[in-house]
Write a protein that holds these residues in place. Structure first.
Motif, PDB file in Angstrom:
ATOM      1  N   ASP A  60     -48.898  12.011 -69.442  1.00 45.31           N
ATOM      2  CA  ASP A  60     -48.457  11.085 -70.471  1.00 45.31           C
ATOM      3  C   ASP A  60     -49.240  11.291 -71.771  1.00 45.31           C
ATOM      4  O   ASP A  60     -48.671  11.345 -72.868  1.00 45.31           O
ATOM      5  CB  ASP A  60     -48.682   9.674 -69.911  1.00 45.31           C
ATOM      6  N   LEU A  61     -50.545  11.442 -71.627  1.00 47.58           N
ATOM      7  CA  LEU A  61     -51.393  11.650 -72.800  1.00 47.58           C
ATOM      8  C   LEU A  61     -51.101  12.995 -73.459  1.00 47.58           C
ATOM      9  O   LEU A  61     -51.119  13.120 -74.682  1.00 47.58           O
ATOM     10  CB  LEU A  61     -52.869  11.573 -72.396  1.00 47.58           C
TER      11      LEU A  61
ATOM     12  N   LEU B  98     -57.441  10.069 -77.985  1.00 46.61           N
ATOM     13  CA  LEU B  98     -56.328   9.331 -77.370  1.00 46.61           C
ATOM     14  C   LEU B  98     -56.810   8.584 -76.128  1.00 46.61           C
ATOM     15  O   LEU B  98     -56.427   7.437 -75.879  1.00 46.61           O
ATOM     16  CB  LEU B  98     -55.190  10.289 -76.970  1.00 46.61           C
TER      17      LEU B  98
ATOM     18  N   GLU C  26     -51.189   9.912 -65.792  1.00 43.88           N
ATOM     19  CA  GLU C  26     -51.662   9.455 -67.098  1.00 43.88           C
ATOM     20  C   GLU C  26     -52.000  10.652 -67.979  1.00 43.88           C
ATOM     21  O   GLU C  26     -51.752  10.646 -69.189  1.00 43.88           O
ATOM     22  CB  GLU C  26     -52.893   8.542 -66.948  1.00 43.88           C
TER      23      GLU C  26
ATOM     24  N   GLN D 121     -48.282  14.502 -73.506  1.00 41.49           N
ATOM     25  CA  GLN D 121     -47.033  14.332 -74.234  1.00 41.49           C
ATOM     26  C   GLN D 121     -47.306  13.699 -75.610  1.00 41.49           C
ATOM     27  O   GLN D 121     -46.805  14.141 -76.632  1.00 41.49           O
ATOM     28  CB  GLN D 121     -46.106  13.432 -73.391  1.00 41.49           C
ATOM     29  N   GLU D 122     -48.156  12.669 -75.576  1.00 40.88           N
ATOM     30  CA  GLU D 122     -48.499  11.990 -76.821  1.00 40.88           C
ATOM     31  C   GLU D 122     -49.242  12.948 -77.770  1.00 40.88           C
ATOM     32  O   GLU D 122     -49.010  12.952 -78.972  1.00 40.88           O
ATOM     33  CB  GLU D 122     -49.366  10.766 -76.501  1.00 40.88           C
ATOM     34  N   LEU D 123     -50.098  13.732 -77.181  1.00 38.56           N
ATOM     35  CA  LEU D 123     -50.848  14.707 -77.971  1.00 38.56           C
ATOM     36  C   LEU D 123     -49.893  15.685 -78.654  1.00 38.56           C
ATOM     37  O   LEU D 123     -50.039  16.013 -79.834  1.00 38.56           O
ATOM     38  CB  LEU D 123     -51.816  15.459 -77.058  1.00 38.56           C
ATOM     39  N   TRP D 124     -48.901  16.122 -77.895  1.00 38.64           N
ATOM     40  CA  TRP D 124     -47.938  17.071 -78.440  1.00 38.64           C
ATOM     41  C   TRP D 124     -47.181  16.454 -79.615  1.00 38.64           C
ATOM     42  O   TRP D 124     -47.023  17.075 -80.656  1.00 38.64           O
ATOM     43  CB  TRP D 124     -46.964  17.495 -77.336  1.00 38.64           C
ATOM     44  N   LEU D 125     -46.746  15.196 -79.417  1.00 39.73           N
ATOM     45  CA  LEU D 125     -46.024  14.519 -80.493  1.00 39.73           C
ATOM     46  C   LEU D 125     -46.883  14.432 -81.748  1.00 39.73           C
ATOM     47  O   LEU D 125     -46.424  14.685 -82.860  1.00 39.73           O
ATOM     48  CB  LEU D 125     -45.614  13.110 -80.058  1.00 39.73           C
ATOM     49  N   ARG D 126     -48.140  14.107 -81.536  1.00 47.58           N
ATOM     50  CA  ARG D 126     -49.026  13.970 -82.704  1.00 47.58           C
ATOM     51  C   ARG D 126     -49.302  15.314 -83.353  1.00 47.58           C
ATOM     52  O   ARG D 126     -49.379  15.431 -84.566  1.00 47.58           O
ATOM     53  CB  ARG D 126     -50.342  13.318 -82.291  1.00 47.58           C
TER      54      ARG D 126
ATOM     55  N   ARG E  79     -56.948   4.427 -75.650  1.00 44.85           N
ATOM     56  CA  ARG E  79     -56.340   3.693 -74.532  1.00 44.85           C
ATOM     57  C   ARG E  79     -57.344   2.837 -73.788  1.00 44.85           C
ATOM     58  O   ARG E  79     -57.046   1.728 -73.377  1.00 44.85           O
ATOM     59  CB  ARG E  79     -55.702   4.679 -73.545  1.00 44.85           C
TER      60      ARG E  79
END
Lengths: 175, 317
Positions: free
Chosen positions: A36-37, A67, A33, A39-44, A71
């Protein structure tokens, strides 16, 4: 908004990636997890058109923390919904028969209303000092120092009031 | 909430202290990570605190408004009246499956639910009688039940004529207002259905914002795309109260949602049938035969699917 600033956050991400991952693993207790987070952080971080950031490291930690909380909140909402609807009722949100968005909106409005009602009731039952501190800090947005000045008490006094308030609300929301 | 209730108090105190200190600009993130790593219970305690904080922040404006609307008289805690009052508490006690606890001074919010297989009658404070069809839910706001929202299923309204007040029922974004009449509203399939057996209601559709009058012997079906008005036999309005489901040109997803409520099994309508309509009468019984009866009348196919059934067009022979 210069390109420097935009790439700034992304560059900072590169620098702090390892420690952010460590933080997310500690925060979630779950390595996958956490990945996964991250990755999301990077995208943001890439998407964000921020102005100059004073403390980029703290900014990224805070983003990561947010984030995780988003969740958590989503998970809690889902659990409430499931408990409500799938156990005893024959609605079938999961099956996707109904236009999910609208149906969900109605449910979330109901949940929100219930949460508001619970909070209002809990706040009015707080001891006077805790209630005042809570209202000034959480509802009116005053800082702890400002609350302390307003109430004529110490900052640690405010913290104690806030702890009482938050624990009481926690109990009310959990029950 | 997801978090457990039985977290030790001192762990909550630590979590709260971190929650507060992380708000500052020079927060000690390293110290925080070390604290998290020191004991898995720290994470749990923090989750719990963070969740409460998120709920509070999300609702701060609404909570602030409600608190501001209350009388500011300080009532000594010892003599404070009952904390929880079930809103619109009437002969409704039986029908009250879940009453949301509500502060006595604020607008009471009450959720009424009916069990599977059983409809429920209750009286609202303003002289309105409601029958909630099985497995349905309705939220009522205000001491005089001024705002009603049908969250799921179907309800029959019998509204006493009183020119001094109107009653508004919201169903998936559609608003039904009336002054004295008998009608049903249905939220099945995420859509909207109103059928009027007596009097007239005014309906505002979310898309148009225009009020449309629906009189006795008329019905309206609505969904995302818009609404249609059609005739209905007044006696057929709310016929489930006497054991029959009557439809006149009803969208199949609405029929399927009704059957799902009565049978306790999910009913999925295949996209090939989404635009189909059904006219006819189904006998409810114990709810188990409804789906096969429908499929027989419509000559469509039922196939089992996880947790329920799927309706699809019969294969060409």
């Amino acid at each position: 908004m210069s390109p420097d600033n935009e790439s700034g956050l992304e560059a900072l991400y590169g620098i702090y990636r390892a420690e952010l991952l460590r933080f997310l693993v500690a925060r979630t207790g779950d390595a996958s997890e956490a990945e996964d987070l991250l990755q999301e952080l990077w995208l943001r971080a890439r998407q964000q058109n921020t102005g100059p950031i004073g403390n980029g490291r703290a900014y990224l930690y805070r983003m990561a923390q947010n984030l995780v909380v988003d969740r958590l909140r989503e998970k809690q909402r889902r659990m409430v919904r499931e408990r409500r609807w799938t156990d005893q009722e024959t609605d079938f949100a999961a099956a996707g028969v109904e236009p999910a968005d609208r149906r969900r909106t109605t449910e979330e409005q109901m949940l929100a209303r219930e949460e508001v009602a619970t909070l209002v009731s809990a706040v009015t039952n707080l001891p006077a000092g805790a209630r005042k501190a809570f209202e000034l800090h959480k509802l009116q947005g005053l800082s702890h120092a400002e609350v302390a000045a307003e109430l004529g008490i110490s900052k640690s006094g405010v913290e104690k009031h806030m702890a009482v308030a938050m624990k009481y609300l926690r109990r009310a929301l959990l029950d | 909430m997801t978090a457990r209730l039985d977290i030790e108090d001192h762990l909550l105190d630590e979590a709260l202290a971190w929650q507060q200190s992380l708000e500052s600009d020079d927060a000690d993130w390293d110290g925080y990570v070390q604290w998290l790593e020191a004991d898995p219970r720290h994470r749990e305690a923090f989750d719990s605190v963070a969740l409460v904080n998120a709920v509070v922040e999300e609702h701060a404006p609404a909570v602030g408004d409600l608190l501001a609307a209350q009388p500011t008289v300080d009532i000594p805690r010892t003599s404070r009246p009952r904390r929880w009052v079930a809103g619109g508490a009437i002969a409704a006690a039986l029908a009250l499956v879940v009453a949301i606890p509500v502060l006595w001074q604020a607008d009471p919010v009450t959720t009424y639910r009916s069990d599977p297989g059983k409809s429920r009658d209750f009286a609202l404070a303003n002289g309105t009688n409601v029958t909630l069809s099985p497995s349905s839910a309705m939220v009522v706001t205000g001491k005089d039940a001024a705002k009603i929202e049908l969250a799921s299923g179907e309800a029959y309204f019998d509204v006493r004529h009183d020119p001094a007040r109107t009653l508004t029922v919201t169903v998936n974004g559609y608003q039904v207002t009336d002054i004295g009449t008998r009608f049903i509203v249905n939220a099945g399939g995420g859509g909207f259905h109103v059928g009027v057996s007596e009097g007239t209601v005014s309906v505002v559709a979310p898309q148009s914002g225009q009020a449309v009058q629906i009189g006795a012997g008329q019905q309206m079906f609505g969904d995302d795309g818009g609404a249609t008005v059609a005739p209905i036999t007044p006696d057929d309005v709310g016929s489930w109260r006497s054991g029959r489901l009557s439809y006149s040109d009803a969208p199949l997803p609405l029929v399927a949602a009704d059957i799902a409520r009565y049978s306790g099994k999910a009913v999925i309508v295949d996209p090939s049938l989404e635009k189909s309509h059904f006219s006819g009468i189904l006998v409810i019984g114990d709810g188990t035969r409804l789906l096969t009866d429908l499929a027989t009348v419509m000559a469509i196919r039922i196939s089992p699917e996880k947790g329920g059934y799927r309706l699809s067009a019969a294969r060409a022979h």
